[in-house]
Scaffold this motif. Structure first.
Motif, PDB file in Angstrom:
ATOM      1  N   GLU A 162       0.828  -1.209   0.000  1.00 12.39           N
ATOM      2  CA  GLU A 162       0.000   0.000   0.000  1.00 12.39           C
ATOM      3  C   GLU A 162       0.860   1.256   0.000  1.00 12.39           C
ATOM      4  OE1 GLU A 162      -0.467  -2.587   1.988  1.00 12.39           O
ATOM      5  OE2 GLU A 162      -2.354  -3.372   1.165  1.00 12.39           O
ATOM      6  N   GLN A 163       1.939   1.235   0.799  1.00 12.15           N
ATOM      7  CA  GLN A 163       2.847   2.380   0.809  1.00 12.15           C
ATOM      8  C   GLN A 163       3.535   2.539  -0.544  1.00 12.15           C
ATOM      9  OE1 GLN A 163       5.230   1.095   4.131  1.00 12.15           O
ATOM     10  NE2 GLN A 163       4.262   2.537   5.546  1.00 12.15           N
ATOM     11  N   ALA A 164       3.971   1.419  -1.100  1.00 11.27           N
ATOM     12  CA  ALA A 164       4.629   1.468  -2.401  1.00 11.27           C
ATOM     13  C   ALA A 164       3.669   1.960  -3.483  1.00 11.27           C
ATOM     14  CB  ALA A 164       5.169   0.086  -2.766  1.00 11.27           C
ATOM     15  N   ALA A 165       2.394   1.577  -3.372  1.00  8.63           N
ATOM     16  CA  ALA A 165       1.397   2.032  -4.352  1.00  8.63           C
ATOM     17  C   ALA A 165       1.215   3.541  -4.279  1.00  8.63           C
ATOM     18  CB  ALA A 165       0.070   1.327  -4.105  1.00  8.63           C
ATOM     19  N   THR A 221      10.640   4.346 -15.474  1.00  6.39           N
ATOM     20  CA  THR A 221      11.359   3.067 -15.508  1.00  6.39           C
ATOM     21  C   THR A 221      12.500   3.074 -14.491  1.00  6.39           C
ATOM     22  OG1 THR A 221      10.831   2.704 -17.841  1.00  6.39           O
ATOM     23  CG2 THR A 221      12.723   1.507 -16.951  1.00  6.39           C
ATOM     24  N   ALA A 222      13.181   4.210 -14.371  1.00  5.73           N
ATOM     25  CA  ALA A 222      14.254   4.324 -13.384  1.00  5.73           C
ATOM     26  C   ALA A 222      13.704   4.206 -11.974  1.00  5.73           C
ATOM     27  CB  ALA A 222      14.979   5.655 -13.563  1.00  5.73           C
ATOM     28  N   PHE A 223      12.530   4.794 -11.725  1.00  8.24           N
ATOM     29  CA  PHE A 223      11.910   4.685 -10.405  1.00  8.24           C
ATOM     30  C   PHE A 223      11.557   3.237 -10.083  1.00  8.24           C
ATOM     31  CE2 PHE A 223       7.837   4.255  -8.156  1.00  8.24           C
ATOM     32  CZ  PHE A 223       8.226   4.696  -6.904  1.00  8.24           C
ATOM     33  N   LEU A 224      10.987   2.530 -11.056  1.00  8.15           N
ATOM     34  CA  LEU A 224      10.639   1.127 -10.816  1.00  8.15           C
ATOM     35  C   LEU A 224      11.885   0.299 -10.535  1.00  8.15           C
ATOM     36  CD1 LEU A 224       7.802   0.346 -13.407  1.00  8.15           C
ATOM     37  CD2 LEU A 224       7.594   0.785 -10.957  1.00  8.15           C
ATOM     38  N   SER A 225      12.980   0.630 -11.183  1.00  5.46           N
ATOM     39  CA  SER A 225      14.239  -0.080 -10.910  1.00  5.46           C
ATOM     40  C   SER A 225      14.666   0.121  -9.461  1.00  5.46           C
ATOM     41  CB  SER A 225      15.343   0.407 -11.850  1.00  5.46           C
ATOM     42  OG  SER A 225      15.025   0.104 -13.201  1.00  5.46           O
ATOM     43  N   LEU A 226      14.511   1.342  -8.960  1.00  5.58           N
ATOM     44  CA  LEU A 226      14.829   1.602  -7.554  1.00  5.58           C
ATOM     45  C   LEU A 226      13.874   0.857  -6.634  1.00  5.58           C
ATOM     46  CD1 LEU A 226      15.505   5.459  -7.646  1.00  5.58           C
ATOM     47  CD2 LEU A 226      17.190   3.640  -7.353  1.00  5.58           C
ATOM     48  N   LEU A 227      12.600   0.834  -7.004  1.00  2.00           N
ATOM     49  CA  LEU A 227      11.602   0.156  -6.185  1.00  2.00           C
ATOM     50  C   LEU A 227      11.880  -1.334  -6.111  1.00  2.00           C
ATOM     51  CD1 LEU A 227       8.994   0.755  -4.610  1.00  2.00           C
ATOM     52  CD2 LEU A 227       7.724   0.212  -6.694  1.00  2.00           C
TER      53      LEU A 227
END
Length: 207
Positions: free
Chosen positions: A162-165, A193-199
């Motif tokens: 939920e926090q990640a969402a 895409t860069a953010f998802l890589s960090l996530l």
């Protein structure tokens, strides 16, 4: 109150269609993108749609009704794209791949993205008629994004789905806002895409 636009004969011919209500809604949506809800008058919408104000009121009894029609039109067009459609209930249907599709789709319609950004920002005021719409929209978006994150991230960690969402939606909205301000400087697909890589480097707690 904003003044009506000057006559736009070419625009009127382009937007002429058998469905007058649709023509009015598209004119209103364009003006909301330019001026916001509060800065748009019924007279301006009527002028943009090539109607008299009484002619517009024949289809929509007031500005709040016009706004409701615009938001319903948006939902009809975009149902399911932001994890909010009636079929977005399974892990497959709510995969993070859909976000990439949304970003590509939004890149082709900056005016629509601008209108929604303006209306969402205005809706934080307690008396705004679109407040309930955006509260529900973001709640559904968070639920769908959380399901997508749960499907991809199977590990446990300090960050809940939920926090990640909520963070994912905040990043997406923020990138779109920066893109609207500086379209030549901000590449939303690459940055997201860069953010998802960090996530993906951080575990998600599905509890």
């Amino acid at each position: 109150m904003a003044e009506p636009d000057p006559p736009r004969a070419e625009q009127r011919r382009t937007w002429r269609s058998p469905d007058r209500r649709d023509e009015i809604l598209r004119a209103a949506f364009a003006l909301f993108a330019e001026r916001g809800y509060r800065g748009t008058s019924l007279a301006a919408v009527a002028d943009r749609a090539g109607l008299s104000q009484p002619g517009l009121l024949h289809h929509f009894p007031g500005k709040e009704a016009l706004l409701a029609g615009v938001l319903q039109m948006y939902e009809k067009i975009d149902a399911g794209r932001l994890f909010t459609g009636p079929t977005a209930t399974t892990a497959t249907e709510t995969s993070l791949d859909r976000l990439a599709e949304v970003i590509e789709y939004n890149a082709s319609r900056p005016d629509a993205v601008r209108a929604l950004a303006v209306l969402a920002a205005e809706s934080v005021t307690s008396d705004h008629p679109a407040r309930a719409f955006f509260v529900e929209r973001y709640a559904e978006f968070r639920k769908g994004a959380a399901r997508a994150l749960e499907a991809e991230f199977k590990r446990r960690g300090q960050l809940t789905s939920e926090q990640a969402a909520a963070l994912t939606i905040a990043v997406l909205d923020g990138l779109h806002l920066q893109w609207l301000l500086q379209p030549d400087e901000i590449d939303v697909p690459d940055l997201f895409t860069a953010f998802l890589s960090l996530l993906r480097q951080r575990p998600i707690d599905n509890n």
